[in-house]
Design an enzyme around this catalytic site. Sequence first.
Site, PDB file in Angstrom:
ATOM      1  N   ASN A  12       0.884  -1.119   0.143  1.00  0.00           N
ATOM      2  CA  ASN A  12      -0.154  -0.079  -0.055  1.00  0.00           C
ATOM      3  C   ASN A  12       0.946   1.092  -0.012  1.00  0.00           C
ATOM      4  OD1 ASN A  12      -1.811   2.013   0.542  1.00  0.00           O
ATOM      5  ND2 ASN A  12      -2.363   1.481   2.574  1.00  0.00           N
ATOM      6  N   TRP A  13       0.944   1.846  -0.982  1.00  0.00           N
ATOM      7  CA  TRP A  13       1.936   2.886  -1.190  1.00  0.00           C
ATOM      8  C   TRP A  13       1.456   4.194  -0.770  1.00  0.00           C
ATOM      9  CZ3 TRP A  13       4.185   2.283  -7.054  1.00  0.00           C
ATOM     10  CH2 TRP A  13       4.705   1.071  -7.108  1.00  0.00           C
ATOM     11  N   LYS A  14       0.229   4.221  -0.225  1.00  0.00           N
ATOM     12  CA  LYS A  14      -0.420   5.355   0.311  1.00  0.00           C
ATOM     13  C   LYS A  14      -0.282   6.686  -0.556  1.00  0.00           C
ATOM     14  CE  LYS A  14      -0.191   3.095   4.831  1.00  0.00           C
ATOM     15  NZ  LYS A  14       0.132   3.223   6.276  1.00  0.00           N
ATOM     16  N   HIS A  98      -9.352   1.514   5.076  1.00  0.00           N
ATOM     17  CA  HIS A  98      -8.256   1.638   5.622  1.00  0.00           C
ATOM     18  C   HIS A  98      -8.193   2.508   6.848  1.00  0.00           C
ATOM     19  CE1 HIS A  98      -3.768   2.704   6.585  1.00  0.00           C
ATOM     20  NE2 HIS A  98      -3.569   1.505   5.969  1.00  0.00           N
ATOM     21  N   GLU A 100      -6.517   4.815   8.115  1.00  0.00           N
ATOM     22  CA  GLU A 100      -6.407   6.271   7.788  1.00  0.00           C
ATOM     23  C   GLU A 100      -7.476   6.865   7.155  1.00  0.00           C
ATOM     24  OE1 GLU A 100      -2.645   5.591   5.731  1.00  0.00           O
ATOM     25  OE2 GLU A 100      -1.766   4.952   7.481  1.00  0.00           O
ATOM     26  N   GLU A 170      -4.976  -4.645  10.732  1.00  0.00           N
ATOM     27  CA  GLU A 170      -4.021  -3.655  11.007  1.00  0.00           C
ATOM     28  C   GLU A 170      -4.210  -2.795  11.938  1.00  0.00           C
ATOM     29  OE1 GLU A 170      -2.179  -2.476   6.801  1.00  0.00           O
ATOM     30  OE2 GLU A 170      -4.054  -0.990   7.311  1.00  0.00           O
ATOM     31  N   GLY A 176       2.825   2.401  10.538  1.00  0.00           N
ATOM     32  CA  GLY A 176       3.957   3.503  10.643  1.00  0.00           C
ATOM     33  C   GLY A 176       4.962   3.842  11.823  1.00  0.00           C
ATOM     34  N   SER A 216       4.014  -2.151  10.247  1.00  0.00           N
ATOM     35  CA  SER A 216       5.041  -2.150  10.553  1.00  0.00           C
ATOM     36  C   SER A 216       5.595  -3.474  10.105  1.00  0.00           C
ATOM     37  CB  SER A 216       5.423  -1.781  11.917  1.00  0.00           C
ATOM     38  OG  SER A 216       5.181  -0.405  12.233  1.00  0.00           O
ATOM     39  N   GLY A 237       2.984  -1.158   4.193  1.00  0.00           N
ATOM     40  CA  GLY A 237       3.174   0.577   3.797  1.00  0.00           C
ATOM     41  C   GLY A 237       4.443   0.705   3.562  1.00  0.00           C
ATOM     42  N   GLY A 238       5.208   1.379   4.702  1.00  0.00           N
ATOM     43  CA  GLY A 238       6.604   1.843   4.603  1.00  0.00           C
ATOM     44  C   GLY A 238       7.581   0.827   3.858  1.00  0.00           C
TER      45      GLY A 238
END
Length: 253
Positions: A12-14, A98, A100, A170, A176, A216, A237-238
């Site tokens: 997920n590149w957000k 998600h 976010e 999640e 993150g 993470s 993500g990251g």
Amino acid sequence: MTTKRIPIIAGNWKMNKTASEARDLATAIILLVKNVKNRDVVLAPPFTSLQAVAETIKKTDIALASQNLYWEDKGAYTGEISAEMLLELGCKYVIIGHSERRQYFGETDETVNKRLRQALNKGLLPIVCVGETLDERESGKANQVIKGQLKGALKDVTAAEMERVVVAYEPVWAIGTGKTATPKQAQEIHQFIRANIKALYDDATAAALRIQYGGSVTPDNVSTLMAMPDIDGALVGGASLKPESFAALVKFT
Ligand code: 13P
């Protein structure tokens, strides 16, 4: 249960990567993961980079996902994106709900359900996200929160449709933050999610459901997480923004 669930690793590149950056990242990932078998690999770039990534991954087994969709077919909904638009670009999956989006954009269980229903009606495969906040975990409410999110998201979704759904657990406190749920903590919730699906549907539906963990995930912790019986993949993500780390996740052993 002995049902074989193919691991699904999704990046997920957000809100990262312009179209040209996305093309470069996808190109580098392809080179590193091209010989990987028996795993579903999914890339979820931002809307503006979907086309670039679609073109880049065209001759590979990597699948494209969007990070959201709107529940109406078309019309006066400024700023929204329809299922048809995503399908034409080659999207196979769509991330829905998600944390976010729940946290910053007013997403609720009801809007998650509308998006999920639209994705299923239009032939996209939803990756529906659930997860508790730190406060909710510390006050012993994690299970109750997840149960409510599942029930809300899956309202009016049939057992046959569930075959096309992926659930991502999640925990908000792990996203993150570098603070991963321990494999045991994650397994407990994954098992709980599967038990809920069994209660809402049946044994076979629960046994076939793929449940990803997200929060993470790194090349250092992916194997211990994936070794858990109810963890069937990762939503990353990251660590999905660097070709080497994403490839290492895809190649977990
Ligand atoms: P991180 O891997 O950066 O913690 O993000 C997880 C996530 O939110 C994936 O959807």
